[in-house]
Write a protein that holds these residues in place. Structure first.
Motif, PDB file in Angstrom:
ATOM      1  N   UNK A 178       0.827  -1.212   0.000  1.00 41.34           N
ATOM      2  CA  UNK A 178       0.000   0.000   0.000  1.00 41.34           C
ATOM      3  C   UNK A 178       0.862   1.262   0.000  1.00 41.34           C
ATOM      4  N   UNK A 179       1.928   1.240   0.779  1.00 40.66           N
ATOM      5  CA  UNK A 179       2.830   2.398   0.852  1.00 40.66           C
ATOM      6  C   UNK A 179       3.514   2.635  -0.483  1.00 40.66           C
ATOM      7  N   UNK A 180       3.989   1.557  -1.119  1.00 41.62           N
ATOM      8  CA  UNK A 180       4.664   1.681  -2.415  1.00 41.62           C
ATOM      9  C   UNK A 180       3.714   2.226  -3.474  1.00 41.62           C
ATOM     10  N   UNK A 181       2.462   1.761  -3.438  1.00 44.45           N
ATOM     11  CA  UNK A 181       1.472   2.257  -4.393  1.00 44.45           C
ATOM     12  C   UNK A 181       1.187   3.726  -4.163  1.00 44.45           C
ATOM     13  N   UNK A 182       1.006   4.114  -2.916  1.00 44.42           N
ATOM     14  CA  UNK A 182       0.684   5.509  -2.599  1.00 44.42           C
ATOM     15  C   UNK A 182       1.830   6.454  -2.943  1.00 44.42           C
ATOM     16  N   UNK A 183       3.063   5.941  -2.888  1.00 50.88           N
ATOM     17  CA  UNK A 183       4.235   6.751  -3.216  1.00 50.88           C
ATOM     18  C   UNK A 183       4.610   6.669  -4.693  1.00 50.88           C
ATOM     19  N   UNK A 184       3.791   5.939  -5.456  1.00 48.92           N
ATOM     20  CA  UNK A 184       4.050   5.796  -6.885  1.00 48.92           C
ATOM     21  C   UNK A 184       5.467   5.272  -7.136  1.00 48.92           C
ATOM     22  N   UNK A 185       5.842   4.254  -6.391  1.00 48.64           N
ATOM     23  CA  UNK A 185       7.199   3.719  -6.461  1.00 48.64           C
ATOM     24  C   UNK A 185       7.531   3.231  -7.862  1.00 48.64           C
ATOM     25  N   UNK A 186       8.772   3.449  -8.267  1.00 47.63           N
ATOM     26  CA  UNK A 186       9.214   3.028  -9.603  1.00 47.63           C
ATOM     27  C   UNK A 186       9.136   1.514  -9.751  1.00 47.63           C
ATOM     28  N   UNK A 187       9.549   0.800  -8.688  1.00 44.89           N
ATOM     29  CA  UNK A 187       9.564  -0.662  -8.700  1.00 44.89           C
ATOM     30  C   UNK A 187       8.544  -1.153  -7.678  1.00 44.89           C
ATOM     31  N   UNK A 204      -3.048 -12.399   1.469  1.00 43.55           N
ATOM     32  CA  UNK A 204      -3.884 -11.621   0.550  1.00 43.55           C
ATOM     33  C   UNK A 204      -3.374 -11.758  -0.877  1.00 43.55           C
ATOM     34  N   UNK A 205      -4.299 -11.702  -1.821  1.00 44.33           N
ATOM     35  CA  UNK A 205      -3.957 -11.634  -3.234  1.00 44.33           C
ATOM     36  C   UNK A 205      -4.315 -10.230  -3.704  1.00 44.33           C
ATOM     37  N   UNK A 206      -3.380  -9.569  -4.351  1.00 42.92           N
ATOM     38  CA  UNK A 206      -3.627  -8.199  -4.778  1.00 42.92           C
ATOM     39  C   UNK A 206      -3.687  -8.095  -6.293  1.00 42.92           C
ATOM     40  N   UNK A 207      -4.407  -7.103  -6.750  1.00 44.14           N
ATOM     41  CA  UNK A 207      -4.425  -6.741  -8.167  1.00 44.14           C
ATOM     42  C   UNK A 207      -4.174  -5.243  -8.257  1.00 44.14           C
ATOM     43  N   UNK A 208      -3.375  -4.858  -9.238  1.00 42.12           N
ATOM     44  CA  UNK A 208      -3.014  -3.449  -9.406  1.00 42.12           C
ATOM     45  C   UNK A 208      -3.471  -2.990 -10.780  1.00 42.12           C
ATOM     46  N   UNK A 209      -4.229  -1.900 -10.802  1.00 40.98           N
ATOM     47  CA  UNK A 209      -4.675  -1.302 -12.053  1.00 40.98           C
ATOM     48  C   UNK A 209      -3.556  -0.409 -12.588  1.00 40.98           C
ATOM     49  N   UNK A 210      -2.986  -0.792 -13.714  1.00 38.88           N
ATOM     50  CA  UNK A 210      -1.816  -0.089 -14.240  1.00 38.88           C
ATOM     51  C   UNK A 210      -2.113   1.342 -14.642  1.00 38.88           C
ATOM     52  N   UNK A 215      -5.338  -0.241  -6.084  1.00 35.59           N
ATOM     53  CA  UNK A 215      -4.942  -1.544  -5.563  1.00 35.59           C
ATOM     54  C   UNK A 215      -6.180  -2.264  -5.051  1.00 35.59           C
ATOM     55  N   UNK A 216      -6.382  -3.489  -5.531  1.00 37.45           N
ATOM     56  CA  UNK A 216      -7.481  -4.331  -5.074  1.00 37.45           C
ATOM     57  C   UNK A 216      -6.912  -5.409  -4.162  1.00 37.45           C
ATOM     58  N   UNK A 217      -7.598  -5.684  -3.068  1.00 42.19           N
ATOM     59  CA  UNK A 217      -7.106  -6.635  -2.066  1.00 42.19           C
ATOM     60  C   UNK A 217      -8.148  -7.709  -1.822  1.00 42.19           C
ATOM     61  N   UNK A 218      -7.736  -8.962  -2.020  1.00 43.16           N
ATOM     62  CA  UNK A 218      -8.634 -10.090  -1.801  1.00 43.16           C
ATOM     63  C   UNK A 218      -8.038 -11.020  -0.746  1.00 43.16           C
ATOM     64  N   UNK A 219      -8.640 -11.104   0.440  1.00 45.77           N
ATOM     65  CA  UNK A 219      -8.167 -12.056   1.449  1.00 45.77           C
ATOM     66  C   UNK A 219      -8.292 -13.497   0.948  1.00 45.77           C
ATOM     67  N   UNK A 220      -7.447 -14.359   1.458  1.00 45.54           N
ATOM     68  CA  UNK A 220      -7.421 -15.765   1.059  1.00 45.54           C
ATOM     69  C   UNK A 220      -8.783 -16.426   1.285  1.00 45.54           C
ATOM     70  N   UNK A 221      -9.334 -17.003   0.214  1.00 45.95           N
ATOM     71  CA  UNK A 221     -10.638 -17.674   0.269  1.00 45.95           C
ATOM     72  C   UNK A 221     -10.503 -19.196   0.242  1.00 45.95           C
ATOM     73  N   UNK A 222      -9.274 -19.705   0.239  1.00 43.98           N
ATOM     74  CA  UNK A 222      -9.044 -21.142   0.090  1.00 43.98           C
ATOM     75  C   UNK A 222      -8.758 -21.842   1.415  1.00 43.98           C
ATOM     76  N   UNK A 223      -8.534 -21.110   2.453  1.00 40.15           N
ATOM     77  CA  UNK A 223      -8.257 -21.702   3.762  1.00 40.15           C
ATOM     78  C   UNK A 223      -9.450 -22.488   4.266  1.00 40.15           C
ATOM     79  N   UNK A 224      -9.238 -23.499   5.109  1.00 38.32           N
ATOM     80  CA  UNK A 224      -7.939 -23.914   5.654  1.00 38.32           C
ATOM     81  C   UNK A 224      -7.299 -25.007   4.805  1.00 38.32           C
ATOM     82  N   UNK A 225      -5.991 -25.026   4.802  1.00 37.65           N
ATOM     83  CA  UNK A 225      -5.202 -26.087   4.194  1.00 37.65           C
ATOM     84  C   UNK A 225      -3.843 -26.054   4.876  1.00 37.65           C
TER      85      UNK A 225
END
Length: 231
Positions: A178-187, A204-210, A215-225
């Motif tokens: 989240x911090x890297x996204x908010x700071x528009x980090x190069x990498x 969490x699984x994230x997706x980033x809109x280029x 930033x989209x955040x999806x908590x793990x839905x496959x637990x427990x394993x």
């Protein structure tokens, strides 16, 4: 049209589907890039590959890169389980997912899919890769091992024509992403350690809109394993 990037799914098929279908609501004119490690460690590697291949067959614009775990499974399909750097439990999850007893029995359609995965992609404004690049090399695009496995590299924007770099491979805490996204980090490292749901800072699984930089955040839905904590 939207362009999204996801990385390090690691067999978490339900989580991937929730992110892509429920949150992103992927449309056929959108572009989705998955930066490797679709398989291993999580409970449903086959489900991840089937979902991606289904989207592609339905003419969704989904492009995947090769990660070190995708490469590992590809090797195991030819040389057996000895090449897999996984625990006994993780190997069992993988075999059970595909409904096979030996890795050499992996269906040819999955072998073909994995064998055709590229190591990196160049977009008009971004470079996408699984792990990163070794910027100490004169030609960073020849070192396939680095693209699959490198950690702790120092980016050299000049060698990427000053295009931003998006990668995964090394799990980092969600607040760092989240911090890297908010700071528009190069990498930008998007690996939020989805498969490691037992770690409080991961899972969490994230997706980033280029384009919108959302930033989209999806908590793990496959637990427990069964999965080891990430140290």
């Amino acid at each position: 049209m939207a362009r999204y990037v996801i990385t390090d799914v690691h067999g978490c098929a339900n989580t991937l589907k929730a992110l892509v279908l429920d949150q992103l609501k992927l449309q056929k004119h959108d572009e989705l890039y998955i930066l490797g490690d679709l398989v291993n460690k999580g409970p449903d590697s086959k489900g991840v590959l089937d979902f991606v291949m289904h989207l592609q067959k339905q003419h969704y614009k989904v492009s995947c890169l090769r990660g070190n775990h995708d490469q590992m499974l590809l090797k195991a399909s030819k040389k057996g389980e000895s090449v897999l750097k996984l625990s006994v439990t993780e190997k069992e999850l993988l075999l059970n997912s595909f409904g096979i007893k030996h890795f050499e029995q992996l269906h040819p359609k999955y072998v073909l899919f994995l064998s055709e995965l590229p190591y990196y992609l160049e977009l008009p404004d971004y470079y996408l890769v699984h792990a990163g690049f070794d910027f100490n090399q004169s030609n960073i695009f020849k070192d396939k091992e680095a693209m699959l496995n490198i950690r702790g590299f120092k980016p050299n924007p000049e060698k990427l024509d000053y295009k931003r770099l998006i990668h995964g491979h090394t799990p980092v805490a969600l607040h760092s992403i989240k911090k890297a996204v908010s700071h528009n980090s190069y990498c930008l490292n998007l690996d939020a350690g989805c498969v490691y749901y037992k770690n409080a800072s991961f899972g969490n699984l994230t997706a980033f809109d280029l384009d919108s930089q959302q930033l989209y955040i999806q908590p793990n839905e496959d637990r427990p394993y069964p999965v080891r904590r990430k140290s």
